[in-house]
Design a protein around this motif. Structure first.
Motif, short mmCIF file in Angstrom:
data_model
loop_
_atom_site.label_atom_id
_atom_site.label_comp_id
_atom_site.label_asym_id
_atom_site.label_seq_id
_atom_site.Cartn_x
_atom_site.Cartn_y
_atom_site.Cartn_z
N PHE B 188 0.54 -1.15 0.36
CA PHE B 188 0.15 -0.07 -0.09
C PHE B 188 0.87 0.76 0.04
O PHE B 188 0.23 2.43 0.13
CB PHE B 188 -1.04 0.24 0.81
CG PHE B 188 -1.64 -0.91 0.79
CD1 PHE B 188 -3.04 -0.93 0.23
CD2 PHE B 188 -1.92 -2.34 1.99
CE1 PHE B 188 -3.58 -1.76 -0.01
CE2 PHE B 188 -3.13 -3.08 1.44
CZ PHE B 188 -4.61 -2.99 0.60
N ALA B 189 2.08 1.22 -0.18
CA ALA B 189 2.94 2.79 -0.25
C ALA B 189 3.06 3.25 -1.36
O ALA B 189 2.76 2.43 -2.46
CB ALA B 189 4.40 2.30 0.36
N ILE B 192 6.49 3.58 -5.63
CA ILE B 192 7.97 5.48 -5.99
C ILE B 192 8.89 3.79 -4.60
O ILE B 192 9.86 3.85 -5.06
CB ILE B 192 8.35 5.95 -5.13
CG1 ILE B 192 9.51 6.96 -5.64
CG2 ILE B 192 8.01 6.29 -4.03
CD1 ILE B 192 9.37 8.92 -5.85
N TYR B 193 8.35 3.61 -3.94
CA TYR B 193 8.86 2.55 -3.41
C TYR B 193 9.64 1.11 -4.10
O TYR B 193 10.15 0.24 -3.61
CB TYR B 193 9.02 2.76 -1.75
CG TYR B 193 9.31 3.62 -1.05
CD1 TYR B 193 10.48 4.16 -0.58
CD2 TYR B 193 7.62 5.01 -0.85
CE1 TYR B 193 10.11 5.35 -0.18
CE2 TYR B 193 7.97 5.71 -0.13
CZ TYR B 193 9.64 6.45 0.51
OH TYR B 193 8.95 7.28 1.00
N TRP B 202 -3.15 0.06 -4.84
CA TRP B 202 -5.00 1.49 -4.29
C TRP B 202 -5.75 0.57 -5.22
O TRP B 202 -6.90 1.40 -5.31
CB TRP B 202 -3.87 2.77 -4.75
CG TRP B 202 -2.87 3.29 -3.56
CD1 TRP B 202 -2.75 2.58 -2.86
CD2 TRP B 202 -1.72 4.40 -3.93
NE1 TRP B 202 -2.28 2.99 -2.21
CE2 TRP B 202 -0.60 3.99 -2.50
CE3 TRP B 202 -1.54 5.10 -5.00
CZ2 TRP B 202 -0.59 4.81 -3.03
CZ3 TRP B 202 -0.64 6.22 -4.80
CH2 TRP B 202 -0.10 5.45 -3.55
N TYR B 207 -8.04 3.49 -3.52
CA TYR B 207 -8.09 5.17 -3.02
C TYR B 207 -7.51 5.81 -4.06
O TYR B 207 -6.55 5.13 -4.95
CB TYR B 207 -6.69 4.26 -2.06
CG TYR B 207 -5.31 5.23 -1.65
CD1 TYR B 207 -5.88 6.73 -0.50
CD2 TYR B 207 -4.58 5.83 -1.82
CE1 TYR B 207 -5.61 7.10 0.25
CE2 TYR B 207 -3.58 6.51 -0.99
CZ TYR B 207 -4.19 7.31 -0.93
OH TYR B 207 -3.16 8.62 -0.17
N PRO B 208 -7.56 7.02 -3.96
CA PRO B 208 -7.14 7.28 -4.97
C PRO B 208 -6.01 8.57 -5.09
O PRO B 208 -5.43 9.16 -5.92
CB PRO B 208 -7.60 8.96 -4.89
CG PRO B 208 -8.40 9.49 -3.48
CD PRO B 208 -8.17 7.47 -2.84
N LEU B 210 -2.98 10.67 -4.43
CA LEU B 210 -2.81 12.65 -4.17
C LEU B 210 -2.37 12.74 -6.14
O LEU B 210 -2.70 11.91 -6.59
CB LEU B 210 -1.04 12.41 -4.25
CG LEU B 210 -0.03 11.76 -4.19
CD1 LEU B 210 0.76 12.56 -4.22
CD2 LEU B 210 0.07 10.68 -4.43
N PRO B 211 -3.15 14.84 -5.90
CA PRO B 211 -2.83 15.35 -4.76
C PRO B 211 -4.17 15.34 -3.54
O PRO B 211 -4.00 15.72 -2.18
CB PRO B 211 -2.61 16.86 -5.22
CG PRO B 211 -3.17 16.59 -6.47
CD PRO B 211 -2.98 15.12 -7.07
N ALA B 212 -5.79 15.19 -4.35
CA ALA B 212 -6.30 14.98 -3.70
C ALA B 212 -7.03 16.34 -2.95
O ALA B 212 -6.89 16.81 -2.50
CB ALA B 212 -6.57 14.26 -2.42
N VAL B 213 -7.26 17.62 -4.19
CA VAL B 213 -8.14 18.39 -3.02
C VAL B 213 -9.18 18.54 -3.61
O VAL B 213 -10.24 18.61 -4.89
CB VAL B 213 -7.41 19.97 -4.13
CG1 VAL B 213 -8.35 21.11 -4.21
CG2 VAL B 213 -5.73 19.66 -4.88
N ALA B 229 -10.93 7.63 -7.95
CA ALA B 229 -10.42 6.95 -7.11
C ALA B 229 -10.14 6.22 -8.29
O ALA B 229 -9.19 5.29 -8.17
CB ALA B 229 -11.04 6.00 -5.69
N ILE B 235 3.40 9.14 -6.43
CA ILE B 235 4.01 10.81 -6.51
C ILE B 235 4.51 10.57 -8.28
O ILE B 235 5.02 11.66 -8.82
CB ILE B 235 5.19 10.40 -5.71
CG1 ILE B 235 5.34 10.61 -4.13
CG2 ILE B 235 6.78 11.22 -6.31
CD1 ILE B 235 5.81 10.12 -3.44
N PHE B 238 2.98 12.92 -9.85
CA PHE B 238 3.22 14.20 -10.33
C PHE B 238 4.96 14.22 -10.32
O PHE B 238 5.06 15.88 -9.53
CB PHE B 238 2.13 14.85 -8.60
CG PHE B 238 1.33 14.39 -8.96
CD1 PHE B 238 0.20 15.62 -10.04
CD2 PHE B 238 0.47 13.64 -8.81
CE1 PHE B 238 -0.87 15.62 -9.04
CE2 PHE B 238 -1.06 13.55 -8.82
CZ PHE B 238 -1.76 14.38 -9.04
N SER B 239 5.81 13.79 -10.61
CA SER B 239 6.80 14.19 -11.03
C SER B 239 7.29 14.54 -12.38
O SER B 239 6.72 14.22 -13.23
CB SER B 239 8.16 13.21 -10.06
OG SER B 239 7.64 13.00 -8.97
#
Lengths: 592, 239
Positions: B188-189, B192-193, B202, B207-208, B210-213, B229, B235, B238-239
């Motif tokens: 669940f991390a 990127i790991y 996810w 689970y959506p 990020l960034p979740a605004v 979701a 990450i 958005f990188s």
């Protein structure tokens, strides 16, 4: 670190140990009156770094699971024993509670629940004895009145709420009970500065159920999460909360969480009479026993490795709760508490909280736990404090009960029904089935002082700088076990009435205290306040009884812990202390 | 456990044996070969392990294939990156004892005292592999990677409860406080790991990321399925 090699710096008017919430509030009141103020903070800043920017800010593993913002336990932790007959063991991985570090301290990574404690909470011994008779308080429950009244603190609660843009709904405006608020709160002069946060789906189910089935009065959790853009009286700004589910344990990337590093320190650092010195690890106080005065603060500059003595006309301990006690014990200021005789004061009345919760599962309701802020909670106070009749119950205290949905972070916040396998295809199926359909009903249980729960210096274990670790002698005692059983059973009854298809295990807080489980970071006591120098470390004005120019502030001065978060009283006491120190600066002496 | 899982395990066991026989350093996680339910194409598989020996890699690969079998929900644990995640975590600061207080005296504690051994997480993890293989030899005359999926599953249950004959090793603490958290973190991390490859877990739970605004979504999707979701954002996005 011998004093011979310690450089002595020029004296400052007020030197504050710790750069967190309490320190920032004390400093604000002083600097506004033009009084020279220096804050020594062991850590650095967290604005502008990976912890506060998208996308790295949203990294659950780094900031939450691995405690990236917290005190580094490899450098300094605490030891624990559950009774005086046991050998202590270090909490090698800090987990049960999470002190912060850096500018803003633990108030950077807090969730933001900001309660006022009601008036009877500050005089519990008097309250219980008057209501239930003198014999109701057990001999080993060292409850004592604070010597401070809610009426004295009310203007400071009001000021803090304005400074931090607290959102909520008043329950008692100048004595008039307000619909939608907490009817058990003490009278407030003003409504909260900001409207309540949006309610969650789980909060709605809770609210409708307790109103309909039990006639309780649910209220929105008071929150330092800003529902709208906000400008505080100092001109400092908060953005609007994005309900991103990365609040507690994180830095708010939207600047929407009321924190010292957003609202206090940037303002303070613009003031000519203020200095914030980062990376200064305080190692001791220079105390002159004959004059009863602290000459200054000894610290290690972690950026250069040099040791300094920073003299101060007035010295304030405003470090993390446990650090305040540790510094006093190390400096030998005040008589250490002795549980054998019940005498002495430093380290006395260490309290925690007896928190518990039950997972609830609603197959047909979309609870979407990721649409949440740190304080999107819906709560009741019917079973908190002395809001209900304790006659015949065999315990004192209680807790708030409610549904706090603050995150759907998938490593730490998934819930699965009892009996689900812990891995394999059925485990995956259950995660897919339940993730968006669960919440927890929880209680924040009070913890009253016990004669055998106290703090002292560990005889065996030291920190990375060679100084003794603080030792916690603590366990949940009979009163707290009964409190937790009582409020957890109320949670179960409400959870059932909410129509949950499954309930998780109904497990109240139990002994032995389990250091592996996060149970909230609300540790209190150790340098308690009180009107009697024989039973307290500091006066009701937070002045040390044995060192006139030394003051202590933070939850370490709490004489007990209640079923509400401690930040409200910490902030009100800190703002009042700031005003008191202005008086003290002008006319030193014992404050009354 | 269905038959395709068993055949998948058999294929991996063959590769592992072949690689070990050839004296290769590690067994690379093989890219997904179109496992059922593998809707999102997995990014290029990382190659090699940093801190696992071949024997340790074989153990961990077998472990994650039992705990996360390929099925219609996700690819198998290896293809989800779970073994790779564990290797990287144990090779990095976490495995070396970051944030862990490591000064003596070393006293035995009870479970509620938390971890009290003078080993780093990496050392403890690997000591556990050795002890677990010994326990499997005693029970089955084979090491863990050579067990059938059912046998391996039962051994993991025994490790988690500590219900083993002559336990000279703290299996319950090892499994519940170190191995199992690494497993759920791997799932669940953020990808990127190295685990949760392709955000597969996810997506599975909705689970959506990020960034979740969610200022408006909070009201709009209260009590309703949340379309944001699918697909989740990590990450990397958005990188």
């Amino acid at each position: 670190m011998g004093s011979s090699r310690m450089k002595i710096l020029p004296e400052r008017a007020v030197v504050i140990v710790g750069g967190g919430l309490a320190a920032g509030l004390v400093a604000r009141q002083l600097v506004r009156q033009g009084i020279d103020t220096l804050v020594l903070e062991r850590g650095g800043d967290s604005r502008g770094g990976a912890e506060s920017k998208i996308p790295s800010q949203r990294d659950e593993l780094r900031w939450d699971t691995r405690h990236g913002l917290m005190q580094d336990g490899a450098l300094e932790t605490y030891t624990l024993r559950r009774s005086r007959s046991e050998a202590s063991l270090p909490m090698r991985r800090l987990s049960a509670f999470l002190p912060g570090t850096g500018v803003g301290g633990a108030a950077n990574h807090w969730g933001g629940q900001t309660f006022r404690w009601n008036d009877h909470n500050l005089a519990l011994r008097t309250r219980f004895e008057q209501r239930y008779g003198r014999s109701v308080i057990p001999a080993d429950m060292t409850l004592q009145d604070w010597g401070v009244t809610y009426v004295e603190l009310e203007p400071y609660h009001d000021l803090f709420e304005k400074l931090f843009g607290i959102s909520g709904k008043a329950g008692n405006l100048r004595g008039q009970i307000q619909p939608g608020g907490n009817p058990f709160e003490a009278p407030r002069q003003n409504e909260y500065p900001q409207r309540p946060l949006e309610i969650t789906e789980a909060g709605l189910i809770f609210k409708e159920t307790v109103e309909r089935e039990f006639g309780f009065k649910p209220y929105p959790s008071p929150a330092a999460n800003s529902p709208d853009p906000y400008v505080n009286p100092d001109g400092m700004r908060l953005g609007a909360c994005q309900y991103c589910g990365h609040c507690e344990r994180f830095i708010c990337e939207a600047n929407a969480k009321g924190t010292p590093e957003v609202l206090l320190y940037p303002w303070l650092e613009q003031q000519p009479k203020f200095e914030l010195r980062r990376h200064c690890h305080v190692t001791g106080l220079d105390f002159d026993r004959s004059s009863g005065r602290v000459r200054g603060v000894q610290y290690l500059d972690l950026a250069t490795g040099e040791s300094f003595l920073q003299p101060g006309a007035t010295v304030v301990l405003a470090a993390f709760t446990l650090t305040n006690t540790r510094i006093l014990l190390s400096a030998g200021i005040g008589r250490p508490y002795d549980p054998e005789s019940g005498t002495g004061v430093v380290g006395k009345n260490f309290c925690y909280q007896a928190n518990s919760g039950i997972a609830l599962f609603f197959p047909n309701r979309w609870l979407n736990p990721f649409l949440a802020a740190g304080c999107t909670g819906t709560l009741i106070d019917e079973f908190n404090d002395d809001n209900f009749d304790h006659a015949g119950l065999g315990f004192l205290g209680g807790g708030y009960i409610g549904v706090n949905v603050s995150s759907g972070r998938p490593i730490g916040q998934r819930r699965l029904p009892p009996g689900t396998p812990r891995w394999g295809t059925r485990w995956k199926q259950a995660n897919a089935e339940w993730y968006a359909h669960t919440c927890a009903i929880g209680a924040q249980g009070s913890c009253y002082p016990h004669r055998e729960n106290f703090l002292d210096l560990d005889p065996d274990y030291t920190d990375a700088y060679g100084q003794p670790l603080l030792r916690l002698t603590f366990d949940f005692r009979e009163n707290e076990l009964k409190v937790s059983a009582f409020v957890t059973e109320k949670c179960r009854q409400i959870g059932r009435a909410m129509g949950a298809a499954h309930l998780g295990p109904v497990s109240s807080r139990t002994a032995p205290f389990d250091t592996r489980l996060y149970q909230g970071s609300h540790v209190t006591g150790g340098t308690i306040l009180g009107a009697d120098p024989g039973t307290s470390v500091v006066s009701p004005r937070l002045q040390h009884w044995d060192a006139e120019n030394l003051f202590v502030v933070g939850a370490s001065v709490f004489a007990h812990n209640s079923g509400h978060n401690p930040t409200g009283p910490v902030a009100a006491l800190a703002l009042r202390l700031g005003d008191d120190l202005v008086r003290y600066h002008q006319k030193p002496g014992r404050l009354t | 456990m269905n038959s395709s899982d068993v055949s998948s395990r058999g294929r991996r066991a063959f590769f592992r044996t072949a690689v070990l026989a050839a004296g290769a350093a590690t067994l690379n996680p093989t890219p997904s070969q179109g496992a059922p339910g593998d809707a999102t194409p997995a990014p290029a598989a990382p190659v090699g392990y940093l801190c696992f020996s071949p024997d340790e890699a074989a153990f961990v690969e077998a472990l994650v294939e039992v705990m996360c079998p390929a099925d219609d929900l996700t690819p198998g644990g290896i293809d989800c990156g779970l073994a790779y995640f564990m290797d990287r975590q144990l090779a990095g600061p976490f495995g070396k004892g970051d944030r862990l207080y490591r000064r003596g005296p070393w006293r035995p504690g009870r479970p509620e005292d938390g971890y009290q051994l003078p080993l780093t997480p990496e050392q403890f993890f690997k000591a556990g592999i050795k002890a677990a293989n010994q326990a499997c030899l005693a029970a089955h005359r084979r090491q863990f990677p050579e067990l059938t999926a059912e046998e391996a599953d039962r051994m993991l249950q025994a490790f988690s409860t500590g219900d083993l004959k002559a336990p000279v090793f703290g299996f319950s603490e090892w499994f519940n406080d170190l191995v199992y958290p690494l497993f759920t973190q791997a799932c669940f991390a953020d990808p990127i790991y190295g685990g949760n490859r392709g955000k597969v877990f996810w997506s599975l739970i909705g689970y959506p990321g990020l960034p979740a605004v969610n200022g408006l979504n909070m009201v709009k999707y209260r009590g309703k399925p949340y379309p944001g979701a699918h697909p989740p954002k990590s990450i990397e996005d958005f990188s």
